[in-house]
Motif scaffolding. Structure first.
Motif, PDB file in Angstrom:
ATOM      1  N   ALA A  36       0.833  -1.200   0.000  1.00 12.52           N
ATOM      2  CA  ALA A  36       0.000   0.000   0.000  1.00 12.52           C
ATOM      3  C   ALA A  36       0.871   1.255   0.000  1.00 12.52           C
ATOM      4  O   ALA A  36       0.579   2.232  -0.701  1.00 12.52           O
ATOM      5  N   PHE A  37       1.945   1.231   0.777  1.00 15.52           N
ATOM      6  CA  PHE A  37       2.877   2.358   0.810  1.00 15.52           C
ATOM      7  C   PHE A  37       3.486   2.574  -0.566  1.00 15.52           C
ATOM      8  O   PHE A  37       3.568   3.709  -1.054  1.00 15.52           O
ATOM      9  N   VAL A  38       3.904   1.502  -1.201  1.00 18.88           N
ATOM     10  CA  VAL A  38       4.509   1.593  -2.529  1.00 18.88           C
ATOM     11  C   VAL A  38       3.506   2.145  -3.543  1.00 18.88           C
ATOM     12  O   VAL A  38       3.838   3.016  -4.361  1.00 18.88           O
ATOM     13  N   GLN A  39       2.268   1.657  -3.485  1.00 14.06           N
ATOM     14  CA  GLN A  39       1.246   2.139  -4.417  1.00 14.06           C
ATOM     15  C   GLN A  39       0.964   3.632  -4.215  1.00 14.06           C
ATOM     16  O   GLN A  39       0.771   4.383  -5.185  1.00 14.06           O
ATOM     17  N   ALA A  40       0.935   4.053  -2.965  1.00 16.43           N
ATOM     18  CA  ALA A  40       0.724   5.477  -2.687  1.00 16.43           C
ATOM     19  C   ALA A  40       1.847   6.304  -3.303  1.00 16.43           C
ATOM     20  O   ALA A  40       1.608   7.339  -3.936  1.00 16.43           O
ATOM     21  N   CYS A  41       3.082   5.856  -3.134  1.00 15.10           N
ATOM     22  CA  CYS A  41       4.227   6.555  -3.715  1.00 15.10           C
ATOM     23  C   CYS A  41       4.113   6.617  -5.236  1.00 15.10           C
ATOM     24  O   CYS A  41       4.432   7.644  -5.855  1.00 15.10           O
ATOM     25  N   GLU A  42       3.658   5.528  -5.850  1.00 18.26           N
ATOM     26  CA  GLU A  42       3.521   5.504  -7.309  1.00 18.26           C
ATOM     27  C   GLU A  42       2.509   6.535  -7.787  1.00 18.26           C
ATOM     28  O   GLU A  42       2.713   7.209  -8.809  1.00 18.26           O
ATOM     29  N   HIS A  43       1.411   6.679  -7.059  1.00 12.63           N
ATOM     30  CA  HIS A  43       0.421   7.699  -7.420  1.00 12.63           C
ATOM     31  C   HIS A  43       0.996   9.105  -7.283  1.00 12.63           C
ATOM     32  O   HIS A  43       0.769   9.971  -8.143  1.00 12.63           O
ATOM     33  N   PHE A  44       1.751   9.326  -6.214  1.00 13.22           N
ATOM     34  CA  PHE A  44       2.361  10.643  -6.016  1.00 13.22           C
ATOM     35  C   PHE A  44       3.392  10.947  -7.104  1.00 13.22           C
ATOM     36  O   PHE A  44       3.484  12.068  -7.608  1.00 13.22           O
ATOM     37  N   LEU A  45       4.180   9.927  -7.468  1.00  7.49           N
ATOM     38  CA  LEU A  45       5.222  10.128  -8.480  1.00  7.49           C
ATOM     39  C   LEU A  45       4.634  10.417  -9.860  1.00  7.49           C
ATOM     40  O   LEU A  45       5.233  11.148 -10.655  1.00  7.49           O
ATOM     41  N   SER A  46       3.470   9.847 -10.141  1.00  8.49           N
ATOM     42  CA  SER A  46       2.849  10.055 -11.453  1.00  8.49           C
ATOM     43  C   SER A  46       1.928  11.280 -11.471  1.00  8.49           C
ATOM     44  O   SER A  46       1.337  11.604 -12.501  1.00  8.49           O
ATOM     45  N   CYS A  47       1.817  11.963 -10.342  1.00 11.72           N
ATOM     46  CA  CYS A  47       0.940  13.142 -10.244  1.00 11.72           C
ATOM     47  C   CYS A  47       1.462  14.261 -11.146  1.00 11.72           C
ATOM     48  O   CYS A  47       2.631  14.650 -11.061  1.00 11.72           O
ATOM     49  N   GLN A  48       0.591  14.776 -11.996  1.00 12.78           N
ATOM     50  CA  GLN A  48       0.969  15.869 -12.892  1.00 12.78           C
ATOM     51  C   GLN A  48       0.604  17.241 -12.316  1.00 12.78           C
ATOM     52  O   GLN A  48       0.974  18.271 -12.888  1.00 12.78           O
ATOM     53  N   GLY A  49      -0.128  17.230 -11.222  1.00 13.49           N
ATOM     54  CA  GLY A  49      -0.516  18.479 -10.582  1.00 13.49           C
ATOM     55  C   GLY A  49       0.148  18.623  -9.230  1.00 13.49           C
ATOM     56  O   GLY A  49       1.363  18.580  -9.109  1.00 13.49           O
ATOM     57  N   ARG A  50      -0.686  18.777  -8.203  1.00 13.56           N
ATOM     58  CA  ARG A  50      -0.184  18.957  -6.841  1.00 13.56           C
ATOM     59  C   ARG A  50      -0.759  17.877  -5.935  1.00 13.56           C
ATOM     60  O   ARG A  50      -1.795  17.286  -6.225  1.00 13.56           O
ATOM     61  N   ILE A  51      -0.059  17.649  -4.830  1.00 14.01           N
ATOM     62  CA  ILE A  51      -0.585  16.777  -3.785  1.00 14.01           C
ATOM     63  C   ILE A  51      -1.384  17.668  -2.841  1.00 14.01           C
ATOM     64  O   ILE A  51      -0.828  18.583  -2.224  1.00 14.01           O
ATOM     65  N   VAL A  52      -2.675  17.416  -2.760  1.00 11.05           N
ATOM     66  CA  VAL A  52      -3.558  18.231  -1.930  1.00 11.05           C
ATOM     67  C   VAL A  52      -3.812  17.473  -0.633  1.00 11.05           C
ATOM     68  O   VAL A  52      -4.405  16.387  -0.649  1.00 11.05           O
ATOM     69  N   VAL A  53      -3.360  18.028   0.481  1.00 11.30           N
ATOM     70  CA  VAL A  53      -3.477  17.358   1.775  1.00 11.30           C
ATOM     71  C   VAL A  53      -4.652  17.954   2.534  1.00 11.30           C
ATOM     72  O   VAL A  53      -4.804  19.176   2.609  1.00 11.30           O
ATOM     73  N   ILE A  54      -5.508  17.086   3.079  1.00  7.07           N
ATOM     74  CA  ILE A  54      -6.648  17.549   3.863  1.00  7.07           C
ATOM     75  C   ILE A  54      -6.696  16.812   5.199  1.00  7.07           C
ATOM     76  O   ILE A  54      -6.278  15.665   5.309  1.00  7.07           O
ATOM     77  N   GLY A  55      -7.178  17.482   6.202  1.00  8.57           N
ATOM     78  CA  GLY A  55      -7.309  16.884   7.522  1.00  8.57           C
ATOM     79  C   GLY A  55      -8.003  17.875   8.443  1.00  8.57           C
ATOM     80  O   GLY A  55      -7.927  19.086   8.241  1.00  8.57           O
TER      81      GLY A  55
END
Length: 328
Positions: A36-55
């Motif tokens: 799951a950690f690896v998959q999350a990293c893959e999504h972040f690496l392929s992101c063409q925009g920004r990582i939007v963090v919410i909490g």
């Protein structure tokens, strides 16, 4: 106010218990660095925009810090408050982004309210939750389990160990992405230009050198006395010695003066060019300040002449300039 020794020891033990609980919470994360950690990293690496963090709440504070860490280590990111998102800020999220949502319970109302809108955008949703069976976790593209056995708070209420675990997992994601992207110290400096590293890696000689009328300069045919007057006026402990067409002949320094006085020469009648140091160490204005410092240290000198490509004098760099700029 001094407490009785038993009370003092009790406070110490309470503090130690908190640290122990949080250490255990962090240690338990080692098994969560999984697929799951690896998959999350893959999504972040392929992101063409920004990582939007919410909490929300304490998770929001942690999310804000994670967003800042991501942004400063080569993964463009920003924080969006979920309460504000449902009142217009959701427009900050685009179809090219990836959303990273933090919620210990996985049932935070403010996040669940905007969940359908996030899903409608079709962006990957990565979640850090303490409940893999929660609504948020089940609707995530990838959920990373950051659950803890217990909070460090003796009441089991205040988010303590859980927020520490989320923060550490966020750091793990940021650093993994940093390494995967080949992010360098120079890249880090570019996003921290006001920091010490930024100053050391980005500052040029041209940014801090003395120029124009601040350059101590003396004709080679001038007397040692005249050279001393110029040295005192400019306060750099040296003067550049030039010919009649402004080409550098050398430098006259405090050291040259001491050596000249040992020979008992007449400072009023002797030309400075007869006792100067010929040439002198030079750099280009586009030289990195930190490289200039290394050159000074290598030759055990405190001043460098700055010349352009045609060997014309354009500035003087003193060790004190590097000190003031925070390069040292």
């Amino acid at each position: 106010m001094s407490l009785p020794l038993p009370e003092t020891e009790k406070l110490r033990q309470l503090g130690l218990a908190v640290i122990q609980t949080e250490m255990q919470a962090v240690a338990s994360l080692t098994t969560r660095i999984n697929q799951a950690f690896v998959q999350a990293c893959e999504h972040f690496l392929s992101c063409q925009g920004r990582i939007v963090v919410i909490g929300m709440g304490k998770s929001g504070h942690i999310g804000n810090k994670i967003a800042a860490t991501l942004a400063s280590t080569g993964s463009p990111a920003f924080f969006v408050h979920p309460g504000e998102a449902s009142h217009g800020d959701l427009g900050m999220i685009t179809a090219k982004d990836v959303v990273l949502a933090l919620s210990n319970s996985g049932e935070t109302d403010e996040i669940l309210t905007i969940l359908p809108l996030i899903k409608r955008l079709g962006v990957p949703l990565i979640t850090l939750t303490g409940n893999p069976q929660s609504t948020l976790a089940k609707n995530a593209t990838v959920n990373i389990d950051v659950s803890v056995e217990k909070e460090a708070c003796p009441l089991g209420l205040a988010p303590t160990a859980s927020t520490t675990a989320a923060l550490v997992m966020g750091d793990a994601l940021a650093v993994a992405l940093l390494e995967a992207k080949g992010f360098t110290a120079e890249d880090f400096a570019r996003s921290h230009p006001a920091g010490r590293l930024g100053r050391r890696l980005l500052l040029l000689v041209s940014d801090i050198m003395h120029t124009g009328a601040d350059i101590p300069r003396t004709l080679g045919t001038a007397s040692i006395r005249d050279a001393l007057v110029e040295m005192s006026r400019k306060g750099l402990g040296m003067t550049v010695v030039l010919d009649n067409v402004d080409k550098v002949l050398g430098v006259f320094t405090d050291g040259d003066l001491r050596r000249a006085l040992d020979t008992q020469i007449n400072v009023h009648t002797t030309d400075v060019q007869t006792v100067m140091t010929r040439g002198g160490k030079t750099v280009n204005a586009n030289y990195l300040a930190v490289d200039a410092l290394n050159l000074m240290q290598q030759h055990k000198i405190t001043t460098l002449l700055v010349l352009d490509d045609a060997s014309n004098l354009v500035g003087v760099l003193h060790l004190h300039d590097l000190l003031r700029a925070g390069v040292i």
